[in-house]
Write a protein that holds these residues in place. Sequence first.
Motif, PDB file in Angstrom:
ATOM      1  N   ARG A   1     150.309  79.495  47.051  1.00 27.18           N
ATOM      2  CA  ARG A   1     150.815  78.384  46.920  1.00 27.18           C
ATOM      3  C   ARG A   1     150.656  78.179  45.243  1.00 27.18           C
ATOM      4  O   ARG A   1     151.565  78.017  44.592  1.00 27.18           O
ATOM      5  CB  ARG A   1     150.258  77.320  47.481  1.00 27.18           C
TER       6      ARG A   1
ATOM      7  N   SER B   1     147.632  79.564  61.047  1.00 25.59           N
ATOM      8  CA  SER B   1     146.107  79.820  60.419  1.00 25.59           C
ATOM      9  C   SER B   1     145.860  81.235  60.750  1.00 25.59           C
ATOM     10  O   SER B   1     146.207  81.599  61.848  1.00 25.59           O
ATOM     11  CB  SER B   1     145.334  78.529  60.514  1.00 25.59           C
TER      12      SER B   1
ATOM     13  N   ASP C   1     155.501  74.493  49.550  1.00 23.49           N
ATOM     14  CA  ASP C   1     154.957  73.193  50.200  1.00 23.49           C
ATOM     15  C   ASP C   1     155.986  72.988  51.314  1.00 23.49           C
ATOM     16  O   ASP C   1     155.631  72.618  52.439  1.00 23.49           O
ATOM     17  CB  ASP C   1     155.031  72.406  49.320  1.00 23.49           C
TER      18      ASP C   1
ATOM     19  N   LEU D   1     155.297  75.381  54.136  1.00 22.31           N
ATOM     20  CA  LEU D   1     154.109  75.059  54.856  1.00 22.31           C
ATOM     21  C   LEU D   1     154.324  73.991  55.673  1.00 22.31           C
ATOM     22  O   LEU D   1     153.263  73.709  56.726  1.00 22.31           O
ATOM     23  CB  LEU D   1     153.170  74.745  53.874  1.00 22.31           C
TER      24      LEU D   1
ATOM     25  N   ARG E   1     149.393  79.559  52.071  1.00 27.24           N
ATOM     26  CA  ARG E   1     148.424  78.604  51.329  1.00 27.24           C
ATOM     27  C   ARG E   1     147.651  79.618  50.221  1.00 27.24           C
ATOM     28  O   ARG E   1     147.514  78.938  49.302  1.00 27.24           O
ATOM     29  CB  ARG E   1     147.440  78.113  52.364  1.00 27.24           C
TER      30      ARG E   1
ATOM     31  N   GLN F   1     148.481  81.233  56.585  1.00 24.94           N
ATOM     32  CA  GLN F   1     147.373  81.429  55.230  1.00 24.94           C
ATOM     33  C   GLN F   1     147.913  82.162  54.207  1.00 24.94           C
ATOM     34  O   GLN F   1     147.381  81.864  53.060  1.00 24.94           O
ATOM     35  CB  GLN F   1     146.384  82.242  56.188  1.00 24.94           C
TER      36      GLN F   1
END
Length: 175
Positions: free
Chosen positions: A69, A56, A79, A82, A66, A63
């Motif tokens: 996504r 992150s 996903d 991640l 995300r 980041q």
Amino acid sequence: MAHGMRTGSHSGYAGRSDWRDSASRYALLPLRIFLGVTFLYAGLDKLTDSAFLKESGPGSIGQQMRDIRDLSAIPDLVDLALKSPVGFGYAIALGEVAVGIGTLIGLFARIAALGGALISLSLWLTMSWSTEPYYYGNDLAYLMAWLPLVLAGASFLSVDAWRAGRRNASGLRVR
């Protein structure tokens, strides 16, 4: 007088044929150099970026994933990445380095090009999918640039060509 194709060479065209043969032989070399250098640089840049290989924070792989996504063509792919963003970041970076080196030196060139095409495809379906108009995103262009190398390999100035020449010289012809 009968009309037909000449079998002899015409002095005005002899140089043109040699030039075309040389140009054909070297045609994919600029593409190989560009893609090889670009992917090698991209991989090394990721590996040496202190912010990128983190789960992150600003500029981190986590980041970035995300953020894109919900904009990607295949959110399930994001996903999956991640689940271990740092591991995925290393995999992409090391994959780019391997593809870059393989492409530059022409070692297993078709496999390297296929790897480059798959990396570009995955980045297009995730990172640059939502770019509008589509031609502003470069991942699709990279994907298309890899395809001639997937098909043709590196038949000139490459380890693959050197190895094939050694096999042919020793009488072990590959069919």
